[in-house]
Design a protein around this motif. Structure first.
Motif, short mmCIF file in Angstrom:
data_model
loop_
_atom_site.label_atom_id
_atom_site.label_comp_id
_atom_site.label_asym_id
_atom_site.label_seq_id
_atom_site.Cartn_x
_atom_site.Cartn_y
_atom_site.Cartn_z
N VAL A 177 1.41 -1.43 0.02
CA VAL A 177 0.07 -0.13 0.43
C VAL A 177 0.93 1.29 -0.14
N ALA A 178 1.81 0.74 1.27
CA ALA A 178 2.75 2.61 0.88
C ALA A 178 3.31 2.81 -0.36
N PHE A 179 3.74 1.41 -0.70
CA PHE A 179 4.44 1.70 -2.18
C PHE A 179 3.53 1.97 -3.42
N ALA A 180 2.27 1.82 -3.14
CA ALA A 180 1.34 2.27 -3.97
C ALA A 180 1.45 3.87 -4.34
N HIS A 181 1.06 4.53 -2.70
CA HIS A 181 1.28 5.60 -3.08
C HIS A 181 2.47 6.64 -2.80
N GLY A 182 3.83 6.26 -3.74
CA GLY A 182 4.61 7.13 -3.80
C GLY A 182 6.03 6.49 -3.11
N PHE A 183 6.07 5.61 -1.87
CA PHE A 183 6.67 5.80 -0.60
C PHE A 183 8.19 4.41 -1.68
N THR A 184 9.06 5.01 -1.24
CA THR A 184 10.58 3.91 -1.06
C THR A 184 11.05 3.57 -0.54
N SER A 185 12.02 2.68 -0.89
CA SER A 185 13.29 1.77 1.10
C SER A 185 14.54 2.94 0.68
N ILE A 186 14.49 3.44 1.45
CA ILE A 186 16.45 3.85 1.70
C ILE A 186 17.55 2.70 1.72
N GLY A 187 16.74 1.47 1.36
CA GLY A 187 17.41 0.56 2.13
C GLY A 187 18.59 0.08 3.13
N ASP A 188 17.76 0.16 3.86
CA ASP A 188 18.51 -0.28 5.09
C ASP A 188 17.52 -0.93 5.94
N GLY A 189 17.00 -2.14 5.36
CA GLY A 189 15.80 -2.85 5.82
C GLY A 189 17.25 -4.26 6.54
N PHE A 190 18.44 -4.21 5.94
CA PHE A 190 19.28 -5.27 6.72
C PHE A 190 20.05 -5.06 8.17
N THR A 191 19.19 -4.19 8.30
CA THR A 191 20.25 -3.40 9.65
C THR A 191 19.47 -3.91 10.88
N GLY A 192 17.33 -4.65 10.10
CA GLY A 192 16.87 -4.41 11.46
C GLY A 192 15.75 -3.66 11.35
N ILE A 193 15.64 -2.52 11.10
CA ILE A 193 14.74 -1.20 10.51
C ILE A 193 15.21 -0.94 9.41
N GLU A 194 13.82 -0.64 8.63
CA GLU A 194 13.77 -0.56 7.50
C GLU A 194 13.43 1.22 6.89
N HIS A 195 13.34 1.96 6.86
CA HIS A 195 12.53 3.51 6.06
C HIS A 195 11.85 2.84 4.99
N LEU A 196 11.36 3.58 4.05
CA LEU A 196 10.02 4.56 3.17
C LEU A 196 10.31 5.73 3.70
N ILE A 197 10.87 6.45 2.22
CA ILE A 197 10.41 7.45 2.35
C ILE A 197 9.35 8.30 1.40
N ASN A 198 8.65 9.23 1.13
CA ASN A 198 8.06 9.63 0.03
C ASN A 198 7.81 11.59 -0.16
N LYS A 199 8.86 11.28 -1.18
CA LYS A 199 9.51 12.56 -1.78
C LYS A 199 7.84 13.74 -1.62
N ALA A 200 6.81 13.33 -2.15
CA ALA A 200 6.00 14.19 -2.35
C ALA A 200 5.65 14.81 -1.56
N TYR A 201 5.14 13.36 -0.22
CA TYR A 201 4.94 14.56 1.14
C TYR A 201 6.06 15.41 1.47
N MET A 202 7.39 15.03 1.13
CA MET A 202 8.43 15.68 2.29
C MET A 202 8.19 16.90 1.75
N THR A 203 7.68 17.24 0.59
CA THR A 203 7.62 18.96 0.52
C THR A 203 5.96 19.46 0.11
N ASP A 204 5.40 19.14 0.63
CA ASP A 204 3.84 19.43 0.49
C ASP A 204 3.56 20.03 1.52
N ASN A 205 4.73 20.73 2.49
CA ASN A 205 4.01 22.30 3.52
C ASN A 205 3.34 21.16 4.70
N THR A 206 2.99 19.83 4.30
CA THR A 206 1.64 19.40 5.70
C THR A 206 3.23 18.75 6.39
#
Length: 203
Positions: free
Chosen positions: A52-81
């Motif tokens: 669901v997250a991927f379908a809404h524009g989230f992408t992984s920063i590739g850190d899942g090997f650490t035991g924690i994975e972050h997905l980011i949404n570049k559109a949400y980072m610049t939407d002033n919300t």
């Protein structure tokens, strides 16, 4: 920036959210912090399924090997919300045991915002941080850390410093706003004391 020296307490989102007891925190600040936690607990699970997250524009920063994975949404980072679980800038998943379990939102303000200009939500209860020691590939994947001079290896770049704060929807010994620990904890504003870090012995 405020000086944060208070100890944090173990946090269980299954219990009523009560963030009372921190010196210097006003009633309004406590209410705002509690409201943010309650809202995140209620709304963030819409992203529990990574598909669901991927379908809404989230992408992984590739850190899942650490035991924690972050997905980011570049559109949400610049939407002033900001501080909105429906448009969380980053989602945090526990990847242990081969699963991807949603555990937190990582709210972010606009890239380049100084730590001195982050929203004052919760006063001393809430501590923002930046990551100024991570190195990314041009494709946006975490691929290393900076050297002793603060530089990245050839071919890797440091992102624009971006203040962020976690809000956990799963139990956490360092409270609902705890950063990751150790090298993944990032940097906090000058004059602050890290709220809780068992790895480095700060609390």
């Amino acid at each position: 920036g405020h000086v944060h020296t208070t100890a944090t307490h173990p946090y269980d989102p299954a219990l009523p959210v009560d963030l009372s007891g921190t010196p210097g925190v006003t009633t309004a600040q406590q209410a705002a912090a509690e409201q943010l936690v309650v809202l995140t607990i209620a709304r963030l699970p819409q992203w529990a399924d990574q598909k669901v997250a991927f379908a809404h524009g989230f992408t992984s920063i590739g850190d899942g090997f650490t035991g924690i994975e972050h997905l980011i949404n570049k559109a949400y980072m610049t939407d002033n919300t900001v501080l909105n679980p429906d448009r969380a800038e980053s989602l945090v998943y526990d990847t242990k045991n081969g699963k991807h379990t949603l555990v937190a939102a990582m709210y972010m303000v606009a890239p380049g915002t100084p730590l001195s200009a982050v929203p004052d939500v919760g006063g001393a209860l809430v501590q923002w941080h930046i990551h100024d020691n991570l190195c990314y590939s041009p494709e946006g994947q975490v691929r290393g850390v900076t050297d002793a001079t603060g530089a990245c290896p050839a071919g890797l770049v440091k992102p624009v410093p971006t203040p962020m704060v976690h809000v956990w929807i799963t139990p956490h010994r360092c409270g609902p706003f705890a950063a990751l620990e150790g090298i993944a904890g990032g940097s906090i504003a000058a004059g602050q004391t890290r709220l809780c870090d068992h790895v480095t012995g700060a609390a």
